[in-house]
Motif scaffolding. Structure first.
Motif, mmCIF file in Angstrom:
data_model
loop_
_atom_site.group_PDB
_atom_site.id
_atom_site.type_symbol
_atom_site.label_atom_id
_atom_site.label_comp_id
_atom_site.label_asym_id
_atom_site.label_seq_id
_atom_site.Cartn_x
_atom_site.Cartn_y
_atom_site.Cartn_z
ATOM 1 N N ALA A 28 0.815 -1.217 0.000
ATOM 2 C CA ALA A 28 0.000 0.000 0.000
ATOM 3 C C ALA A 28 0.852 1.271 0.000
ATOM 4 N N ARG A 29 1.984 1.238 0.732
ATOM 5 C CA ARG A 29 2.786 2.471 0.828
ATOM 6 C C ARG A 29 4.207 2.239 0.346
ATOM 7 N N TYR A 30 4.380 1.239 -0.537
ATOM 8 C CA TYR A 30 5.733 0.832 -0.951
ATOM 9 C C TYR A 30 6.511 1.987 -1.605
ATOM 10 N N ASP A 31 5.896 2.645 -2.598
ATOM 11 C CA ASP A 31 6.635 3.667 -3.362
ATOM 12 C C ASP A 31 7.078 4.815 -2.447
ATOM 13 N N LEU A 32 6.152 5.268 -1.584
ATOM 14 C CA LEU A 32 6.456 6.387 -0.686
ATOM 15 C C LEU A 32 7.562 5.996 0.298
ATOM 16 N N THR A 33 7.434 4.806 0.885
ATOM 17 C CA THR A 33 8.412 4.367 1.890
ATOM 18 C C THR A 33 9.816 4.303 1.283
ATOM 19 N N ASN A 34 9.892 3.787 0.061
ATOM 20 C CA ASN A 34 11.183 3.695 -0.637
ATOM 21 C C ASN A 34 11.844 5.045 -0.766
ATOM 22 N N THR A 35 11.048 6.015 -1.203
ATOM 23 C CA THR A 35 11.607 7.339 -1.467
ATOM 24 C C THR A 35 12.051 7.987 -0.156
ATOM 25 N N VAL A 36 11.261 7.801 0.915
ATOM 26 C CA VAL A 36 11.635 8.388 2.206
ATOM 27 C C VAL A 36 12.913 7.736 2.724
ATOM 28 N N LEU A 37 12.959 6.400 2.730
ATOM 29 C CA LEU A 37 14.101 5.703 3.341
ATOM 30 C C LEU A 37 15.391 5.870 2.555
ATOM 31 N N SER A 38 15.264 6.132 1.250
ATOM 32 C CA SER A 38 16.479 6.294 0.431
ATOM 33 C C SER A 38 16.824 7.769 0.235
ATOM 34 N N PHE A 39 16.133 8.663 0.955
ATOM 35 C CA PHE A 39 16.347 10.110 0.806
ATOM 36 C C PHE A 39 16.176 10.540 -0.659
ATOM 37 N N GLY A 40 15.258 9.903 -1.356
ATOM 38 C CA GLY A 40 14.973 10.282 -2.750
ATOM 39 C C GLY A 40 15.956 9.706 -3.764
ATOM 40 N N GLN A 41 16.945 8.947 -3.283
ATOM 41 C CA GLN A 41 17.974 8.401 -4.197
ATOM 42 C C GLN A 41 17.410 7.342 -5.136
ATOM 43 N N ASP A 42 16.302 6.699 -4.731
ATOM 44 C CA ASP A 42 15.765 5.594 -5.546
ATOM 45 C C ASP A 42 15.501 6.029 -6.981
ATOM 46 N N ARG A 43 15.115 7.290 -7.154
ATOM 47 C CA ARG A 43 14.804 7.741 -8.527
ATOM 48 C C ARG A 43 16.062 7.747 -9.388
#
Ligand code: SAM
Length: 236
Positions: A28-43
């Motif tokens: 449910a919150r996978y995309d948001l959690t990824n971006t928060v935990l990686s400080f936006g680096q995932d993109r």
């Protein structure tokens, strides 16, 4: 499977039903959690994966362990036809809701529902670590890739600078699960995330395993100082 009042996490033996259930819980919150935990680096990691694949318009690329299709969507920006496959129905449903234009289907990395040599390129982002037999998955990826086709594995790895590695491991084991508790729909999955990253082979060891699984010209590039590594190879 470990269960707590918040949710569930897979064990490091990575039983497929446990892994699928754990990802159902984070979907449910996978995309948001990824971006928060990686400080936006995932993109930027996803953009680098697309670039490393060298995709051409009209080529066919398979994204294994595609989850919500966030990695598949990035691949499609190249003009290639990108299709994602994943084990977790929860992740696939979440993906179909937010990215209806991305083709996503159910599929196990160990038994992909595709004919031999049906893709020009294959990739797997932050998923090979979750497969219970990564060597078999690498061989299965080779099976569905045409000779001369390309592989890119995007996965957490080992930071090269020892001082940075110490800080990173402390973030991983202490702060990351705490932050996940405030954002994720299944915070316990992020305890598994930290443990599974720590137990994962470093860059050279993973390169050797890729080479042993039917891939040639294996090379890697570190991203964010080795927090992530992109391993690329060519189907022999
Ligand atoms: C951390 S997510 C990565 C999702 C996406 N690729 C990304 O970059 O954000 C890992 C995904 O791998 C999937 N997965 C784990 N084992 C798998 C397997 N054996 N076959 C297919 N998918 C698998 C999980 O269901 C999950 O959706």
């Amino acid at each position: 499977m470990s269960r707590t009042p918040q949710g569930q996490r897979a064990g490091l033996d990575k039983s497929p039903p446990e892994v699928a259930a754990m990802f159902d819980g984070v979907a449910a919150r996978y995309d948001l959690t990824n971006t928060v935990l990686s400080f936006g680096q995932d993109r930027s990691w996803r953009r680098a994966t697309r670039a490393a694949l060298g995709l051409l318009p009209g080529e066919r690329v398979l994204d294994v362990g595609a989850g919500t299709g966030v990695s598949t969507q990035e691949l499609a920006r190249s003009g290639a036809y990108a299709v994602g496959a994943d084990l977790s129905q929860g992740m696939l449903h979440a993906g179909k809701r937010v990215r209806p234009e991305v083709p996503l289907l159910a599929g196990d990395a160990l038994r992909l529902p595709f004919a031999d040599a049906s893709f020009d390129a294959v990739t797997i982002s932050f998923a090979l670590r979750n497969v219970n037999d990564p060597d078999a998955a690498l061989r299965e990826l080779a099976r569905v890739t045409r000779p001369g086709g390309r592989l890119v594995v995007c996965e957490f790895s080992t930071p090269v600078n020892p001082a940075f590695r110490t800080v990173y491991l402390s973030y991983l084991m202490r702060s990351l699960p705490a932050v996940a508790r405030t954002v994720s729909s299944n915070p316990d999955a992020y305890v598994y995330l930290a443990e599974s990253i720590r137990a994962w082979p470093d860059q050279a060891a993973l390169a050797a395993r890729v080479g042993a699984a039917g891939w040639g010209r294996v090379a890697w590039r570190n991203l964010t100082g080795g927090v992530v590594a992109l391993h690329r190879a060519v189907r022999t």
